[in-house]
Design a protein around this motif. Sequence first.
Motif, mmCIF file in Angstrom:
data_model
loop_
_atom_site.group_PDB
_atom_site.id
_atom_site.type_symbol
_atom_site.label_atom_id
_atom_site.label_comp_id
_atom_site.label_asym_id
_atom_site.label_seq_id
_atom_site.Cartn_x
_atom_site.Cartn_y
_atom_site.Cartn_z
ATOM 1 N N ALA A 1 0.838 -1.136 0.035
ATOM 2 C CA ALA A 1 0.066 0.038 0.126
ATOM 3 C C ALA A 1 0.926 1.415 0.042
ATOM 4 O O ALA A 1 1.817 1.542 0.907
ATOM 5 C CB ALA A 1 -0.845 0.094 1.253
ATOM 6 N N LYS A 2 0.793 2.383 -0.886
ATOM 7 C CA LYS A 2 1.551 3.178 -1.112
ATOM 8 C C LYS A 2 0.574 4.526 -1.378
ATOM 9 O O LYS A 2 -0.165 4.884 -2.266
ATOM 10 C CB LYS A 2 2.223 3.335 -2.451
ATOM 11 N N ALA A 3 0.567 5.438 -0.225
ATOM 12 C CA ALA A 3 -0.304 6.333 -0.117
ATOM 13 C C ALA A 3 0.399 7.830 -0.494
ATOM 14 O O ALA A 3 -0.085 8.962 -0.091
ATOM 15 C CB ALA A 3 -0.870 6.688 1.434
ATOM 16 N N THR A 4 1.370 7.655 -1.464
ATOM 17 C CA THR A 4 1.822 8.982 -1.780
ATOM 18 C C THR A 4 1.156 9.387 -3.214
ATOM 19 O O THR A 4 0.424 8.900 -3.859
ATOM 20 C CB THR A 4 3.289 8.745 -2.418
ATOM 21 N N GLN A 5 1.357 10.735 -3.203
ATOM 22 C CA GLN A 5 0.583 11.344 -4.147
ATOM 23 C C GLN A 5 1.030 11.496 -5.446
ATOM 24 O O GLN A 5 0.565 11.484 -6.557
ATOM 25 C CB GLN A 5 0.529 13.137 -4.043
ATOM 26 N N ASP A 6 2.316 11.209 -5.690
ATOM 27 C CA ASP A 6 2.836 10.894 -6.866
ATOM 28 C C ASP A 6 2.886 9.624 -7.278
ATOM 29 O O ASP A 6 2.717 8.391 -6.517
ATOM 30 C CB ASP A 6 4.541 11.076 -6.900
ATOM 31 N N PRO A 7 2.712 9.125 -8.585
ATOM 32 C CA PRO A 7 2.731 7.943 -9.192
ATOM 33 C C PRO A 7 3.731 6.937 -8.501
ATOM 34 O O PRO A 7 5.122 7.523 -8.191
ATOM 35 C CB PRO A 7 2.901 7.906 -10.623
ATOM 36 N N LEU A 8 3.522 5.872 -8.355
ATOM 37 C CA LEU A 8 4.647 4.817 -7.941
ATOM 38 C C LEU A 8 5.791 4.811 -8.849
ATOM 39 O O LEU A 8 5.832 4.745 -10.048
ATOM 40 C CB LEU A 8 4.194 3.360 -7.817
ATOM 41 N N PRO A 9 7.120 5.226 -8.198
ATOM 42 C CA PRO A 9 8.459 5.292 -8.941
ATOM 43 C C PRO A 9 9.030 4.009 -9.283
ATOM 44 O O PRO A 9 8.431 2.848 -8.771
ATOM 45 C CB PRO A 9 9.616 6.135 -8.022
ATOM 46 N N HIS A 10 9.928 3.801 -10.328
ATOM 47 C CA HIS A 10 10.642 2.869 -10.703
ATOM 48 C C HIS A 10 11.106 1.873 -9.619
ATOM 49 O O HIS A 10 11.139 0.608 -9.341
ATOM 50 C CB HIS A 10 11.592 3.082 -11.769
ATOM 51 N N LYS A 11 12.032 2.770 -8.647
ATOM 52 C CA LYS A 11 12.663 1.953 -7.560
ATOM 53 C C LYS A 11 11.682 1.453 -6.639
ATOM 54 O O LYS A 11 11.840 0.002 -6.207
ATOM 55 C CB LYS A 11 13.272 3.014 -6.578
ATOM 56 N N GLN A 12 10.431 1.663 -6.366
ATOM 57 C CA GLN A 12 9.482 0.886 -5.419
ATOM 58 C C GLN A 12 9.063 -0.444 -6.210
ATOM 59 O O GLN A 12 8.962 -1.438 -5.846
ATOM 60 C CB GLN A 12 8.235 1.857 -5.150
ATOM 61 N N PHE A 13 8.816 -0.071 -7.575
ATOM 62 C CA PHE A 13 8.370 -1.472 -8.445
ATOM 63 C C PHE A 13 9.446 -2.319 -8.354
ATOM 64 O O PHE A 13 9.059 -3.626 -8.108
ATOM 65 C CB PHE A 13 8.039 -0.969 -9.664
ATOM 66 N N ALA A 14 10.751 -1.979 -8.399
ATOM 67 C CA ALA A 14 11.865 -2.906 -8.640
ATOM 68 C C ALA A 14 12.022 -3.431 -7.203
ATOM 69 O O ALA A 14 12.461 -4.908 -7.124
ATOM 70 C CB ALA A 14 13.104 -2.256 -9.104
ATOM 71 N N ARG A 15 11.633 -2.855 -6.182
ATOM 72 C CA ARG A 15 11.917 -3.658 -4.642
ATOM 73 C C ARG A 15 10.838 -4.846 -4.619
ATOM 74 O O ARG A 15 11.399 -5.797 -4.021
ATOM 75 C CB ARG A 15 11.573 -2.432 -3.815
ATOM 76 N N LEU A 16 9.643 -4.724 -5.156
ATOM 77 C CA LEU A 16 8.789 -5.820 -4.995
ATOM 78 C C LEU A 16 8.904 -7.022 -5.952
ATOM 79 O O LEU A 16 8.894 -7.954 -5.655
ATOM 80 C CB LEU A 16 7.239 -5.360 -5.371
ATOM 81 N N CYS A 17 9.564 -6.423 -7.065
ATOM 82 C CA CYS A 17 10.181 -7.592 -8.072
ATOM 83 C C CYS A 17 11.094 -8.534 -7.471
ATOM 84 O O CYS A 17 11.152 -9.596 -7.336
ATOM 85 C CB CYS A 17 10.802 -6.862 -9.141
ATOM 86 N N SER A 18 11.930 -7.559 -6.734
ATOM 87 C CA SER A 18 13.073 -8.473 -6.267
ATOM 88 C C SER A 18 12.568 -9.592 -4.792
ATOM 89 O O SER A 18 13.107 -10.386 -4.854
ATOM 90 C CB SER A 18 13.842 -7.532 -5.457
ATOM 91 N N ILE A 19 11.509 -8.758 -3.986
ATOM 92 C CA ILE A 19 11.251 -9.782 -3.090
ATOM 93 C C ILE A 19 10.276 -11.070 -3.753
ATOM 94 O O ILE A 19 10.707 -12.047 -3.052
ATOM 95 C CB ILE A 19 9.695 -8.733 -2.035
ATOM 96 N N MET A 20 9.633 -10.770 -4.752
ATOM 97 C CA MET A 20 8.871 -11.948 -5.205
ATOM 98 C C MET A 20 9.880 -12.954 -5.964
ATOM 99 O O MET A 20 9.529 -14.223 -5.626
ATOM 100 C CB MET A 20 7.758 -11.279 -6.405
ATOM 101 N N GLU A 21 11.117 -12.350 -6.344
ATOM 102 C CA GLU A 21 11.952 -13.324 -7.081
ATOM 103 C C GLU A 21 12.926 -13.955 -6.059
ATOM 104 O O GLU A 21 13.402 -15.058 -6.357
ATOM 105 C CB GLU A 21 12.662 -12.639 -8.076
ATOM 106 N N ASN A 22 13.186 -13.353 -5.082
ATOM 107 C CA ASN A 22 14.050 -13.979 -4.154
ATOM 108 C C ASN A 22 13.458 -14.339 -2.707
ATOM 109 O O ASN A 22 13.351 -15.694 -2.468
ATOM 110 C CB ASN A 22 15.062 -12.735 -3.672
ATOM 111 N N GLU A 23 13.083 -13.571 -1.777
ATOM 112 C CA GLU A 23 12.254 -13.969 -0.639
ATOM 113 C C GLU A 23 11.182 -14.652 -0.914
ATOM 114 O O GLU A 23 10.974 -15.502 0.002
ATOM 115 C CB GLU A 23 12.039 -12.654 0.307
ATOM 116 N N LEU A 24 10.206 -14.567 -1.697
ATOM 117 C CA LEU A 24 9.001 -15.309 -1.764
ATOM 118 C C LEU A 24 8.943 -15.989 -3.093
ATOM 119 O O LEU A 24 8.128 -16.383 -3.652
ATOM 120 C CB LEU A 24 7.615 -14.198 -1.781
ATOM 121 N N LEU A 25 10.165 -16.375 -3.549
ATOM 122 C CA LEU A 25 10.475 -17.428 -4.818
ATOM 123 C C LEU A 25 9.348 -18.307 -4.912
ATOM 124 O O LEU A 25 8.735 -18.619 -6.217
ATOM 125 C CB LEU A 25 11.818 -17.675 -4.972
#
Length: 244
Positions: free
Chosen positions: A118-142
């Motif tokens: 959940a991201k309650a920021t006014q700006d659209p979600l940036p690339h860095k945050q999207f990449a973080r979830l990619c990393s979590i799903m590919e590594n920690e929650l593989l």
Amino acid sequence: MSKSDDEVVKEYYQARKVLKDRGIKLKSYLYKADTRISEYIDKLNNALTNKETQKAGTLLEQIVVLVFKGLKGVQSIKSFQSAGPQYDLLVSGDDFEWQEVSDALYLNGNQRDIVIEAKATQDPLPHKQFARLCSIMENELLRSAGLGIFVTLNGATGFPKRNSPRQRAVSDCRLLQIIFHARTNKIIIVLDKEDLFELSKNGTLIELLIRKIKDLSELSGLPTASVENCQEDVDLPPHLQVLL
């Protein structure tokens, strides 16, 4: 006398036929909307209007819980700091109903968990945050997570905007979404505040997620059509649209 396996399976398919014949959508059973969702969305809007940033973040997280606990078969719903990352919400199940949810969302049998940010920021979600979830799903929650969902206020960079011309190129988070899916076969989608407005009716969450997931393959260049208005999901040139 107990029924044989064949008899149980036969009754299952007969029941599904009855549902179809009566026009009963399984989606409406798989997602039961919490009656409090509209109330909390109103509170979120008020917090945003009054620029109460911290309160808006808390309310968005509460809305996320209210929404995703409405999925049938949910047996585990967690928010915690692991040895590595913070998980805003991790939703999973193991029974027959959760299997139906997983099948509806095109999830592999051994990757049926859903991780939600959940991201309650006014700006659209940036690339860095999207990449973080990619990393979590590919590594920690593989092994366990097949679907990642960002719940945001204003979407993510690179995604088609409402009331804008068809997008013919991809960049930023949208490009990363496509590459990540091609590499791992896992899915990450983005919901915005407008999407949340639709989730106060039974079945709508399943329908909305299906449309978001399908668009990852179709890449129509248009924002996801409203669940409330099925006509918005028609994407035809004028000479074909007049035939409908």
